[in-house]
Design an enzyme around this catalytic site. Structure first.
Site, PDB file in Angstrom:
ATOM      1  N   THR A 205     -28.105 -78.416 -84.426  1.00  0.00           N
ATOM      2  CA  THR A 205     -28.133 -78.222 -82.973  1.00  0.00           C
ATOM      3  C   THR A 205     -29.240 -79.068 -82.355  1.00  0.00           C
ATOM      4  O   THR A 205     -30.238 -79.349 -83.012  1.00  0.00           O
ATOM      5  CB  THR A 205     -28.427 -76.719 -82.727  1.00  0.00           C
ATOM      6  OG1 THR A 205     -27.284 -75.991 -83.123  1.00  0.00           O
ATOM      7  CG2 THR A 205     -28.767 -76.408 -81.287  1.00  0.00           C
ATOM      8  N   GLY A 257     -30.714 -72.521 -85.353  1.00  0.00           N
ATOM      9  CA  GLY A 257     -30.674 -71.743 -86.587  1.00  0.00           C
ATOM     10  C   GLY A 257     -29.466 -70.820 -86.569  1.00  0.00           C
ATOM     11  O   GLY A 257     -28.499 -71.056 -85.840  1.00  0.00           O
ATOM     12  N   GLY A 259     -27.413 -68.394 -85.365  1.00  0.00           N
ATOM     13  CA  GLY A 259     -27.360 -67.891 -83.998  1.00  0.00           C
ATOM     14  C   GLY A 259     -27.292 -66.388 -83.845  1.00  0.00           C
ATOM     15  O   GLY A 259     -27.883 -65.820 -82.917  1.00  0.00           O
TER      16      GLY A 259
HETATM   17  N1  ASP Z   1     -27.833 -71.797 -83.389  1.00  0.00           N
HETATM   18  C1  ASP Z   1     -26.581 -72.464 -83.567  1.00  0.00           C
HETATM   19  C2  ASP Z   1     -25.490 -71.451 -83.607  1.00  0.00           C
HETATM   20  O1  ASP Z   1     -25.656 -70.419 -84.198  1.00  0.00           O
HETATM   21  C3  ASP Z   1     -26.519 -73.293 -84.823  1.00  0.00           C
HETATM   22  C4  ASP Z   1     -27.682 -74.231 -85.049  1.00  0.00           C
HETATM   23  O2  ASP Z   1     -28.720 -74.104 -84.415  1.00  0.00           O
HETATM   24  O3  ASP Z   1     -27.577 -75.110 -85.880  1.00  0.00           O
HETATM   25  O4  ASP Z   1     -24.440 -71.708 -83.085  1.00  0.00           O
END
Ligand code: ASP
Length: 340
Positions: A205, A257, A259
């Site tokens: 992300t 992270g 989510g």
């Molecule tokens: N936080 C994002 C999600 O859960 C994924 C990520 O941060 O890589 O969709």
């Protein structure tokens, strides 16, 4: 003689002027921080070439945002333009190169918040918006709503004149392989987290937080979510207070992270509350939420944050987080691994 006196005067005044202008410049703090995802990012799994590609792209994105701020642009513009660069790069899990859901499609989430007005906008589950962060900003500015989802978000973005692309535009070989791998090991991420942690391609992300010369903080986050996500799953990135938050009274935050844990912890808002009500530093607030709340629940990831004085936090409980920071005090860093 007269010539010498004139030259000395000229030198004195121009020197003085540059001292004054450099003092003025550094007296107005401005600051920007970005992330490109957190996860099990290990040096031994990285080629020199890939490492360089990440560092270069992070540097490009932070420099674009920084020079906008330096020239007096708003933190909103700096956040949008820095994120657009990462959305257009296949290296990150946002825009082109976003991760795939269980149907081998890309569904995009993004959100933006303005710390001065507390206005916010978000899109979720979109499938044709080339730059989701710009659509989130358009929702904030040009609609009566905070979040639009699915086809509605795609239609709204097209009406706004934002670039629309076929879903295939977002799909890359690397993400197809990651999906195959996850399916092979049957690691629907929310059923079994051990293996999830071992597949660093699942994260990535992007996010940005900036403080401009007017003292306004903005924050934004953009993502494809998590590999093999199902049933129109929506993560923390488009949820104001979970993945993104900004308030001039406290700070701006963008998270990355797993989510579900950031939603349950209302992570971004929690950090802002610790800063506003408990008056603790941005670094301590980020540390508490990442290590004492998210990690305790079993979640992993990281956050970036900036407070109203331009202080920065880049905190993670993973082996790495793509990240960069630059400010008017002359600080500059581009990092990948947690022990960098
Ligand atoms: N936080 C994002 C999600 O859960 C994924 C990520 O941060 O890589 O969709």
């Amino acid at each position: 003689m007269r010539f010498i006196v004139a030259t000395v005067c000229l030198l004195f005044f121009s020197c003085n002027e540059s001292i004054i202008s450099s003092r003025n410049k550094s007296d107005i703090p401005f600051s920007i921080v970005i992330h490109g995802g957190a996860g099990t990012i290990l040096k031994e799994n990285m080629t020199n070439e890939l490492e360089k590609a990440y560092l270069n792209k992070l540097e490009e994105a932070i420099r674009v945002g920084y020079s906008l701020l330096e020239n007096g642009a708003s933190s909103q513009e700096a956040v949008e333009k820095s994120i657009n660069i990462m959305e257009d790069s296949p290296l990150f899990n946002a825009g082109k190169g976003a991760v795939l859901n269980s149907n081998s499609e890309v569904e995009l989430d993004a959100s933006f918040m303005n710390g001065k007005t507390l206005d916010a906008g978000a899109i979720s589950g979109a499938s044709s918006i080339k730059n989701p962060i710009s659509a989130a900003i358009a929702v904030m500015e040009n609609s009566p709503h905070v979040m639009l989802s699915g086809k509605g978000a795609d239609t709204f973005a097209a009406i706004q004149g934002l670039d629309s692309v076929p879903n295939s535009y977002f799909i890359t070989e690397r993400r197809l392989n990651a999906l195959k791998k996850v399916k092979k090991y049957k690691t629907a991420y929310f059923f079994k987290n051990g293996l999830y942690e071992n597949l660093n391609q699942l994260y990535g992300t992007v996010g940005c937080v900036a403080l401009d010369k007017e003292g306004n903080i903005s924050a934004g986050t953009s993502t494809g979510g998590m590999t093999n996500k199902k049933w129109n799953r929506i993560g923390d990135a488009p949820i104001i207070g979970a993945g993104t938050y900004a308030n001039n009274k406290s700070c701006g935050v963008s998270a990355t992270g797993w989510g579900e844990f950031f939603i349950r912890s209302v992570a971004a808002h929690d950090i802002a509350n610790l800063v506003e009500y408990k008056k603790i530093s941005i670094k301590d607030a980020a540390r508490i939420v990442i290590h004492e709340k998210i990690a305790v629940l079993g979640g992993s990831g990281g956050v970036i944050a900036i407070d109203s004085k331009g202080n920065v936090a880049m905190e993670m409980n993973t082996k790495g987080m793509y990240r960069a920071h630059m400010d008017s005090k002359g600080n500059f860093s581009v990092k990948i691994y947690s022990d960098d």
